[in-house]
Design an enzyme around this catalytic site. Structure first.
Site, PDB file in Angstrom:
ATOM      1  N   SER A  67       0.806  -1.215   0.000  1.00  0.00           N
ATOM      2  CA  SER A  67       0.000   0.000   0.000  1.00  0.00           C
ATOM      3  C   SER A  67       0.840   1.267   0.000  1.00  0.00           C
ATOM      4  O   SER A  67       0.430   2.293  -0.556  1.00  0.00           O
ATOM      5  CB  SER A  67      -0.940   0.007   1.209  1.00  0.00           C
TER       6      SER A  67
ATOM      7  N   HIS B 211      -0.174   4.178   4.528  1.00  0.00           N
ATOM      8  CA  HIS B 211      -0.955   4.763   3.438  1.00  0.00           C
ATOM      9  C   HIS B 211      -0.633   6.248   3.301  1.00  0.00           C
ATOM     10  O   HIS B 211      -0.342   6.750   2.210  1.00  0.00           O
ATOM     11  CB  HIS B 211      -2.449   4.607   3.694  1.00  0.00           C
TER      12      HIS B 211
END
Length: 396
Positions: free
Chosen positions: A256, A338
């Site tokens: 991610s 993230h």
């Protein structure tokens, strides 16, 4: 080369001829029209980007003819309309009026050579972002890194099955793998990078793979594989750095950080290429004559890309926050990874990715974001080295 000539790939000009006619500006202008106007037309009607021209002149070691400051002053003064381009009309005025007579001859020769080599994109490519899409060379980095991630995932699925462990749609990762980021084994520094090869269940890898193919592929065919590789890999590393600072007791797996770096890079491309991405976006003539291409323009436009980023980032980040807060997981979703990846893509995308029609403020902004990124990474390194709140080190 004889002392009385100046040659380039385009023409050879007699310095003696120019010297003899320096007092006759009409003749000088005719000479400029004949020898220089074709070179300016090659770069488009607005002229040559002054920043690129100055870099080319400086690279040709022209300090003995004109100091760097004098060169900058001359080009800045020549840019009458302040658009950061030197047009043929502005160049003619500079040669015939702005420059002192003893400098005209040297400056003509310098510019003739520089104009033939300065790397300015054709006007079509500067105006239209789509004109820069190319599959030659084809995208390399995103397909390769995706293939490696899928192969490693499948290999661990097979290995876990042999160990009696199950991988489901939403769960199942090799806790014993030396690739995952483990806060107890931070001395194994490769884990800050290799955690991107592991995924927690089928949905995890499917989402990451599809997203990075969708967004990374179109980045590569404009910006090139090595620029995208820098942004992606730095996003992966910065994601683990951010996670190690915010969640020092929690492990981390998944790509991610790199995926969100690609999303952030798209936002950076939108910021620096807004006008070029929206070229002919609402052109009625193109909608009528080239409907398919007009539709492609909509999907490649800056507003559409912004909408796609919002539709992907907000729901996925919201779900990550929910799982991080509400679920009792040993290896929780790394929300900070993230965020760290996304900010890396945004901060590095501005200076690293291609800027189709670069302005001075964009160059300055790129330097600022690069410095901010490096300072934050340095802080994370020192935090990992000296913070005492990590779990006990596992030396086994």
């Amino acid at each position: 080369m004889a002392a009385g000539t100046r040659s380039s790939a385009y023409s050879t000009i007699s310095v003696r001829t120019w010297s003899d006619v320096d007092d006759d500006l009409a003749v000088v202008k005719r000479d400029l029209q004949a020898h220089f106007k074709p070179l300016f037309e090659k770069h488009g009607p607005e002229g040559v980007l002054i920043r690129k021209l100055r870099q080319e002149l400086e690279s040709q070691r022209t300090a003995n003819l004109m100091s760097r400051q004098s060169l900058t002053n001359a080009l800045t003064k020549a840019d009458k309309d302040g658009d950061e381009y030197l047009s043929f009309q502005e160049f003619t005025a500079m040669i015939t009026a702005d420059l002192k007579e003893e400098r005209r001859l040297a400056f003509r020769g310098m510019l003739l050579s520089a104009l033939g080599h300065v790397g300015v994109l054709p006007k079509r490519k500067r105006d239209d972002f789509l004109a820069n899409y190319t599959i030659c060379p084809p995208p390399l980095f995103i397909p390769i890194i995706t293939l490696v991630q899928v192969i490693i995932f499948i290999a661990y699925v097979v290995d876990m099955d042999k160990r009696g462990l199950t991988v489901t749609a939403t769960d199942g990762y090799p806790t014993y793998s030396p690739l995952s980021y483990n806060p107890k084994r931070r001395y194994e520094v490769w884990r800050f990078f290799t955690y991107m090869f592991l995924h927690d269940g089928y949905l995890h890898i499917v989402f990451n793979v599809l997203t990075q193919l969708l967004f990374g592929f179109c980045l590569e065919i404009v910006h090139g594989w090595w620029r995208v590789a820098i942004v992606y890999l730095c996003g992966v590393t910065a994601g683990s750095f951010a996670h190690s600072v915010v969640d020092p007791w929690v492990g981390l797996i998944g790509a991610s950080g790199g995926v969100y770096a690609l999303l952030g890079a798209h936002l950076a491309a939108v910021v620096t290429n807004w006008k070029e991405m929206n070229y002919h976006l609402c052109n009625e003539e193109e909608f009528q004559s080239r409907r398919l291409f007009a539709a492609v323009r909509i999907f490649a436009s800056a507003p559409f890309r912004l909408a796609m980023i919002v539709l992907i980032v907000l729901p996925d980040t919201g779900l990550a926050i929910f799982r991080r807060v509400a679920l009792n997981e040993n290896l929780r979703v790394g929300v900070s990874a993230h965020v760290g990846g996304f900010l890396t893509g945004l901060f590095l995308g501005i200076p690293v990715l291609r800027n189709i029609n670069e302005h001075a403020w964009e160059t300055n902004l790129g330097w600022v974001t690069l410095v901010v990124f490096l300072v934050v990474c340095a802080f994370a390194v020192f935090f990992n080295a000296f913070h005492t709140g990590y779990p006990p080190t596992d030396w086994s």
